[in-house]
Design a protein around this motif. Structure first.
Motif, short mmCIF file in Angstrom:
data_model
loop_
_atom_site.label_atom_id
_atom_site.label_comp_id
_atom_site.label_asym_id
_atom_site.label_seq_id
_atom_site.Cartn_x
_atom_site.Cartn_y
_atom_site.Cartn_z
N ARG A 171 0.85 -1.20 0.00
CA ARG A 171 0.00 0.00 0.00
C ARG A 171 0.88 1.24 0.00
NH1 ARG A 171 -5.51 0.33 3.23
NH2 ARG A 171 -5.75 -1.40 1.78
N TRP A 218 0.37 5.17 0.56
CA TRP A 218 -0.70 6.06 0.99
C TRP A 218 -0.12 7.07 1.96
CZ3 TRP A 218 -5.14 6.43 -1.33
CH2 TRP A 218 -6.22 7.05 -0.70
N VAL A 242 -3.60 -0.64 -2.73
CA VAL A 242 -4.05 0.75 -2.94
C VAL A 242 -2.84 1.65 -3.19
CG1 VAL A 242 -5.17 2.73 -1.83
CG2 VAL A 242 -6.08 0.42 -1.50
N SER A 245 -6.69 -6.55 -9.70
CA SER A 245 -7.99 -5.90 -9.40
C SER A 245 -9.19 -6.52 -10.12
CB SER A 245 -7.93 -4.41 -9.74
OG SER A 245 -6.85 -3.82 -9.14
N GLY A 250 -15.99 4.18 -3.30
CA GLY A 250 -14.66 4.01 -3.87
C GLY A 250 -14.76 3.39 -5.25
N THR A 251 -14.47 4.19 -6.27
CA THR A 251 -14.58 3.68 -7.65
C THR A 251 -13.20 3.65 -8.29
OG1 THR A 251 -15.16 5.91 -8.36
CG2 THR A 251 -16.98 4.38 -7.99
N GLY A 252 -12.25 3.04 -7.57
CA GLY A 252 -10.90 2.86 -8.11
C GLY A 252 -10.84 1.60 -8.96
N VAL A 280 -10.81 -1.67 -8.30
CA VAL A 280 -11.79 -2.72 -8.02
C VAL A 280 -13.21 -2.18 -8.12
CG1 VAL A 280 -12.62 -4.42 -6.34
CG2 VAL A 280 -10.17 -3.93 -6.50
N ASP A 328 -16.68 8.83 -4.61
CA ASP A 328 -15.22 8.71 -4.54
C ASP A 328 -14.65 10.09 -4.27
OD1 ASP A 328 -12.33 8.49 -5.45
OD2 ASP A 328 -12.99 6.46 -5.89
N VAL A 329 -13.55 10.14 -3.52
CA VAL A 329 -12.93 11.45 -3.27
C VAL A 329 -12.36 12.03 -4.57
CG1 VAL A 329 -12.40 11.16 -0.81
CG2 VAL A 329 -10.81 10.27 -2.53
N ASP A 330 -12.12 11.14 -5.54
CA ASP A 330 -11.62 11.58 -6.85
C ASP A 330 -12.83 11.79 -7.77
OD1 ASP A 330 -10.60 11.84 -9.40
OD2 ASP A 330 -9.00 10.36 -9.07
N ARG A 370 -13.19 10.20 -11.34
CA ARG A 370 -13.59 8.78 -11.43
C ARG A 370 -15.10 8.65 -11.36
NH1 ARG A 370 -8.75 5.84 -7.90
NH2 ARG A 370 -7.28 6.02 -9.60
N CYS A 429 -15.51 -0.16 -1.11
CA CYS A 429 -14.38 -0.48 -1.99
C CYS A 429 -13.33 0.62 -1.94
CB CYS A 429 -14.86 -0.67 -3.43
SG CYS A 429 -15.96 -2.06 -3.66
N ALA A 462 -15.04 -4.84 -1.46
CA ALA A 462 -13.64 -5.26 -1.62
C ALA A 462 -12.69 -4.76 -0.55
CB ALA A 462 -13.12 -4.77 -2.98
N ALA A 463 -13.04 -3.66 0.12
CA ALA A 463 -12.07 -3.04 1.03
C ALA A 463 -11.63 -4.01 2.12
CB ALA A 463 -12.66 -1.79 1.65
N GLY A 501 -7.98 -11.27 -5.94
CA GLY A 501 -6.69 -10.68 -6.33
C GLY A 501 -5.52 -11.51 -5.85
P1 NAI Z 1 -7.72 2.03 -5.67
O1 NAI Z 1 -6.70 2.90 -5.04
O2 NAI Z 1 -7.66 1.79 -7.13
O3 NAI Z 1 -9.19 2.60 -5.36
C1 NAI Z 1 -9.58 3.09 -4.12
C2 NAI Z 1 -10.52 4.24 -4.41
O4 NAI Z 1 -11.12 4.68 -3.18
C3 NAI Z 1 -9.81 5.44 -5.03
O5 NAI Z 1 -10.49 5.84 -6.21
C4 NAI Z 1 -9.89 6.50 -3.93
O6 NAI Z 1 -9.97 7.82 -4.44
C5 NAI Z 1 -11.17 6.09 -3.23
N1 NAI Z 1 -11.33 6.61 -1.88
C6 NAI Z 1 -10.39 6.76 -0.91
N2 NAI Z 1 -10.96 7.26 0.21
C7 NAI Z 1 -12.28 7.40 -0.06
C8 NAI Z 1 -13.40 7.85 0.68
N3 NAI Z 1 -13.28 8.25 1.95
N4 NAI Z 1 -14.61 7.86 0.09
C9 NAI Z 1 -14.76 7.46 -1.18
N5 NAI Z 1 -13.74 7.02 -1.95
C10 NAI Z 1 -12.52 7.00 -1.39
O7 NAI Z 1 -7.72 0.66 -4.84
P2 NAI Z 1 -8.34 -0.72 -5.27
O8 NAI Z 1 -7.28 -1.58 -5.79
O9 NAI Z 1 -9.57 -0.49 -6.06
O10 NAI Z 1 -8.74 -1.32 -3.84
C11 NAI Z 1 -9.92 -0.90 -3.18
C12 NAI Z 1 -10.01 -1.62 -1.83
O11 NAI Z 1 -10.06 -3.02 -2.04
C13 NAI Z 1 -8.84 -1.38 -0.88
O12 NAI Z 1 -9.29 -1.37 0.45
C14 NAI Z 1 -7.95 -2.58 -1.11
O13 NAI Z 1 -7.15 -2.88 0.01
C15 NAI Z 1 -9.00 -3.64 -1.32
N6 NAI Z 1 -8.50 -4.77 -2.08
C16 NAI Z 1 -7.97 -4.58 -3.33
C17 NAI Z 1 -7.50 -5.66 -4.05
C18 NAI Z 1 -6.99 -5.51 -5.44
O14 NAI Z 1 -6.84 -6.55 -6.14
N7 NAI Z 1 -6.74 -4.32 -5.92
C19 NAI Z 1 -7.51 -7.01 -3.48
C20 NAI Z 1 -8.18 -7.10 -2.21
C21 NAI Z 1 -8.62 -6.01 -1.53
#
Ligand code: NAI
Length: 351
Positions: free
Chosen positions: A44, A46, A116, A148, A180-182, A184, A203-205, A208, A237, A259-260, A290
């Motif tokens: 991570r 961050w 992340v 993801s 969270g629309t990153g 995943v 999403d804070v972004d 997205r 997520c 997913a989070a 993942g």
């Molecule tokens: P990412 O970094 O691509 O997306 C996370 C999104 O959440 C970002 O768009 C960010 O701007 C948004 N965000 C952050 N704080 C926020 C808030 N307070 N309110 C709304 N949106 C907010 O990360 P990714 O890869 O999509 O992972 C998402 C979650 O899933 C994380 O908790 C990660 O640990 C978990 N995860 C991810 C895996 C993966 O394969 N990428 C596997 C297993 C768990």
């Protein structure tokens, strides 16, 4: 690199401080358990207010990885790296090479991948310094690449099963609030839309969010509104700790499946959800897709092994939810007990 043992609830842990070329601490690698195999978990990247906060997060995440890997039936222990994202400009390639040196120095006790804030390109820099890394681009016919989409697929299939269990319905016509629309979250939104679900997103972004509103017709709400949004299902997520005594009383969704990692702030929050009649799909049970893909890449398994293991997530979740309902125990407790039993079995076998 400094090495000091650290006590974490049920296991004796190692916390390894990651330093840059100037000897400054830039993060930690937390190893929770190697009973079932090398400690595996992503990196991570961050911003944290303090090194103590960063370390605490790494420890929590590493334990989650142990439990996740055990329940998913993977031959892996649990670990996690957390690196501090510098406030100003910085040399990203040098930072991830330094991290690669730290991973290499552990001699295979820890295997890293994306999480992340990190991407395939970062893992390529890590790969320049160590072979104990996955999440690199896949070669034809082999497993690999960004985990993801696989995580999203596992969460989606788990949500279908949980909706049948908790709401007696498929996803068509249900409203899902996605926080969270990153990587995943966005992939999950696309699958949900294709299955006929209505989407509420935040999403804070803002870019997205706007992109998914345009692409999928999702409804955008503020980041402060998403948890209590009017929805059948909540899919956290973004980051961890979102289900707490502050947020649970105002939730409207009857099912939580996202997913989070570490969605519950404390174990007691699982009880609070159950007391409100809200079904909680334990995060590490549903988000294993993942690490399943990472594991297959690291172990040199074919993509079919990934498909097979991901297909097991939904029935495993249903069994956990059924057991929780039958025994009047929160689903997170049922999952934790299962994970600890599998890890203890591995410890005995290794002894
Ligand atoms: P990412 O970094 O691509 O997306 C996370 C999104 O959440 C970002 O768009 C960010 O701007 C948004 N965000 C952050 N704080 C926020 C808030 N307070 N309110 C709304 N949106 C907010 O990360 P990714 O890869 O999509 O992972 C998402 C979650 O899933 C994380 O908790 C990660 O640990 C978990 N995860 C991810 C895996 C993966 O394969 N990428 C596997 C297993 C768990």
């Amino acid at each position: 690199m400094v090495h000091r043992p650290h006590e974490v609830s049920d296991f004796q842990e190692d916390i390894h401080v990651v330093s840059n070329a100037d000897g400054e601490a830039i993060g930690v690698i937390a190893i929770h358990s190697t009973a079932l195999g090398p400690a595996a978990g992503g990196c991570r990247f961050w911003h944290y207010d303090s090194h103590a906060d960063l370390t605490a997060d790494a420890i929590r995440l590493a334990r989650g990885m142990s439990y996740k890997n055990a329940v998913a039936g993977l031959p892996l222990g649990g670990g996690k790296a957390v690196l501090q994202r510098p406030a100003g400009s910085f040399n990203r390639a040098a930072l991830f090479r330094a991290f690669g040196d730290a991973v290499e120095s552990l001699g295979g006790a820890y295997v890293t991948a994306e999480d992340v804030g990190t991407a395939v390109s970062d893992m390529e820099r890590v790969r320049e310094r160590t072979r104990y890394v996955a999440g690199l681009d896949a070669e034809p016919g082999k497993s690999g690449g960004d985990p993801s989409p696989w995580t999203a697929r596992g969460v989606f299939e788990a949500m279908q099963a949980a909706a049948r269990f908790a709401l007696g319905s498929n996803l068509d016509g249900l409203t899902v609030a996605v926080q969270g629309t990153g990587n995943v979250g966005a992939a999950l939104c696309r699958m949900l839309r294709a299955a006929g679900a209505r989407l509420v997103i935040a999403d804070v972004d803002r870019r997205r969010v706007d992109a998914l509103v345009a692409e999928l017709g999702a409804r955008a709400v503020g980041v402060d509104e998403i948890l209590a949004a009017d929805a059948d299902i909540l899919a956290p997520c973004a980051l961890g700790g979102v289900l707490s005594s502050r947020t649970i009383p105002s939730l409207k969704a009857r099912l939580i499946c996202g997913a989070a990692n570490n969605q519950l702030e404390t174990e007691a929050d699982g009880k609070a959800l159950a007391a409100r009649g809200i079904v909680y799909a334990p995060d590490y049970v549903v988000n294993a897709g993942g690490i399943i893909n990472v594991s297959a890449e690291y172990l040199g398994e074919a993509p079919e092994a990934v498909e097979r293991r991901i297909a097991e997530i939904a029935p495993r979740l249903t069994a956990i939810l059924e057991s929780a309902a039958r025994e009047h125990i929160p689903a997170n407790t049922v999952a934790d007990t299962l994970a600890r039993r599998i890890i203890a079995r591995g410890q005995r076998a290794a002894a």
